[in-house]
Design an enzyme around this catalytic site. Structure first.
Site, PDB file in Angstrom:
ATOM      1  N   GLY A  51     -23.452  98.213  75.951  1.00  0.00           N
ATOM      2  CA  GLY A  51     -24.061  99.513  76.194  1.00  0.00           C
ATOM      3  C   GLY A  51     -23.079 100.328  77.007  1.00  0.00           C
ATOM      4  N   CYS A  83     -19.292  92.961  76.031  1.00  0.00           N
ATOM      5  CA  CYS A  83     -18.754  94.316  76.160  1.00  0.00           C
ATOM      6  C   CYS A  83     -19.112  94.930  77.513  1.00  0.00           C
ATOM      7  CB  CYS A  83     -19.211  95.159  74.973  1.00  0.00           C
ATOM      8  SG  CYS A  83     -18.134  96.553  74.675  1.00  0.00           S
ATOM      9  N   ARG A 141     -15.784 100.731  71.589  1.00  0.00           N
ATOM     10  CA  ARG A 141     -15.301 101.250  72.885  1.00  0.00           C
ATOM     11  C   ARG A 141     -15.141 100.080  73.870  1.00  0.00           C
ATOM     12  NH1 ARG A 141     -18.469 104.184  75.516  1.00  0.00           N
ATOM     13  NH2 ARG A 141     -20.339 103.678  74.364  1.00  0.00           N
ATOM     14  N   HIS A 177     -18.909  92.250  70.189  1.00  0.00           N
ATOM     15  CA  HIS A 177     -20.361  92.099  70.018  1.00  0.00           C
ATOM     16  C   HIS A 177     -20.683  91.134  68.887  1.00  0.00           C
ATOM     17  CE1 HIS A 177     -21.522  95.718  72.378  1.00  0.00           C
ATOM     18  NE2 HIS A 177     -20.371  96.195  71.956  1.00  0.00           N
ATOM     19  N   GLU A 179     -23.407  89.786  68.494  1.00  0.00           N
ATOM     20  CA  GLU A 179     -24.809  90.068  68.147  1.00  0.00           C
ATOM     21  C   GLU A 179     -24.899  91.179  67.113  1.00  0.00           C
ATOM     22  OE1 GLU A 179     -23.312  90.997  70.830  1.00  0.00           O
ATOM     23  OE2 GLU A 179     -23.984  92.976  71.484  1.00  0.00           O
TER      24      GLU A 179
HETATM   25  N1  GLN Z   1     -17.279 101.434  76.974  1.00  0.00           N
HETATM   26  C1  GLN Z   1     -18.500 100.830  77.450  1.00  0.00           C
HETATM   27  C2  GLN Z   1     -18.513 100.660  78.956  1.00  0.00           C
HETATM   28  O1  GLN Z   1     -17.547 100.846  79.600  1.00  0.00           O
HETATM   29  C3  GLN Z   1     -18.735  99.482  76.783  1.00  0.00           C
HETATM   30  C4  GLN Z   1     -19.007  99.652  75.326  1.00  0.00           C
HETATM   31  C5  GLN Z   1     -19.918  98.639  74.737  1.00  0.00           C
HETATM   32  O2  GLN Z   1     -20.633  97.908  75.436  1.00  0.00           O
HETATM   33  N2  GLN Z   1     -19.948  98.609  73.436  1.00  0.00           N
HETATM   34  O3  GLN Z   1     -19.511 100.307  79.488  1.00  0.00           O
END
Ligand code: GLN
Length: 201
Positions: A51, A83, A141, A177, A179
């Protein structure tokens, strides 16, 4: 519920809570959303979803969850972060927003949004130490682990050498991810850890 059914919490403040729930349920775990300390106290393991790490951090502090999660990590609760969840486990973060904090516990430095605009999201087949077939990994990201402390094991690297999966004691983190791409093996690995851990309740 059988005595052997692990009860797994997914920190449900923001992020891809549902995707983790589906994978964990498919693997036979009992899954509960965790938003309060009283809920955290009932679980055998915790997933920190993907997230936005700064948003999850802020909400966790607002909900009084930072200290209980730090205490649970220090007490040996198995935790798997994907992530943003990996960022939240890291002791050090490069590219954090002003005031952003983590739960910490994992002796690594993580660089946020490490692939920049040229590769906002991509998938890759990754070899994981000890596994016979690669994992299909979705990077969105994503961060990378830019420094690995003593006692932390790098489980997977990209062809460019970036570390994207790590494990240390009760903590497991992936920059990608599983998931989302539907590969359940990291969740299985996490559940094995949960089953092996001393029961907290
Ligand atoms: N770029 C997000 C962050 O820094 C992480 C992205 C993700 O969880 N898909 O929290």
């Amino acid at each position: 519920m059988g005595g052997d059914t692990p009860r797994i919490g997914v920190l449900a403040l923001q992020g891809d809570v549902r995707e983790h729930r589906l994978v964990l349920e498919r693997l036979g775990a009992e899954v509960v959303d965790v938003r309060r300390p009283s809920e955290l106290a009932t679980v055998d393991g915790l997933v920190l979803p993907g997230g936005e790490s700064s948003a999850i951090d802020k909400l966790a502090r607002r909900f009084g969850m930072q200290e209980p999660i730090r205490t649970a990590i220090a007490g040996g609760l198995p935790v798997y972060g994907t992530c943003a969840g990996l960022i939240l486990l890291a002791d050090r973060v490069i590219g954090a927003i002003d005031g952003q904090q983590t739960f910490g516990g994992l002796d690594v430095t993580v660089t946020r949004n490490a692939f920049g605009a040229q590769a906002e999201s991509f998938e890759a087949d990754l070899d994981v130490e000890g596994w016979d077939r690669p994992v299909r990994a979705a990077f969105i990201r994503a961060p990378v682990v830019t420094q690995v402390g003593a006692g932390v094991r790098a489980l997977a690297t990209l062809p460019g050498g970036e570390v994207v999966a790590v494990e240390a004691g009760n903590l497991l983190g992936t920059a990608f991810h599983p998931e989302v791409s539907g590969d359940a093996r990291f969740h299985e690995r996490f559940l094995e850890r949960v089953r092996a851990a001393p029961r907290r309740r």
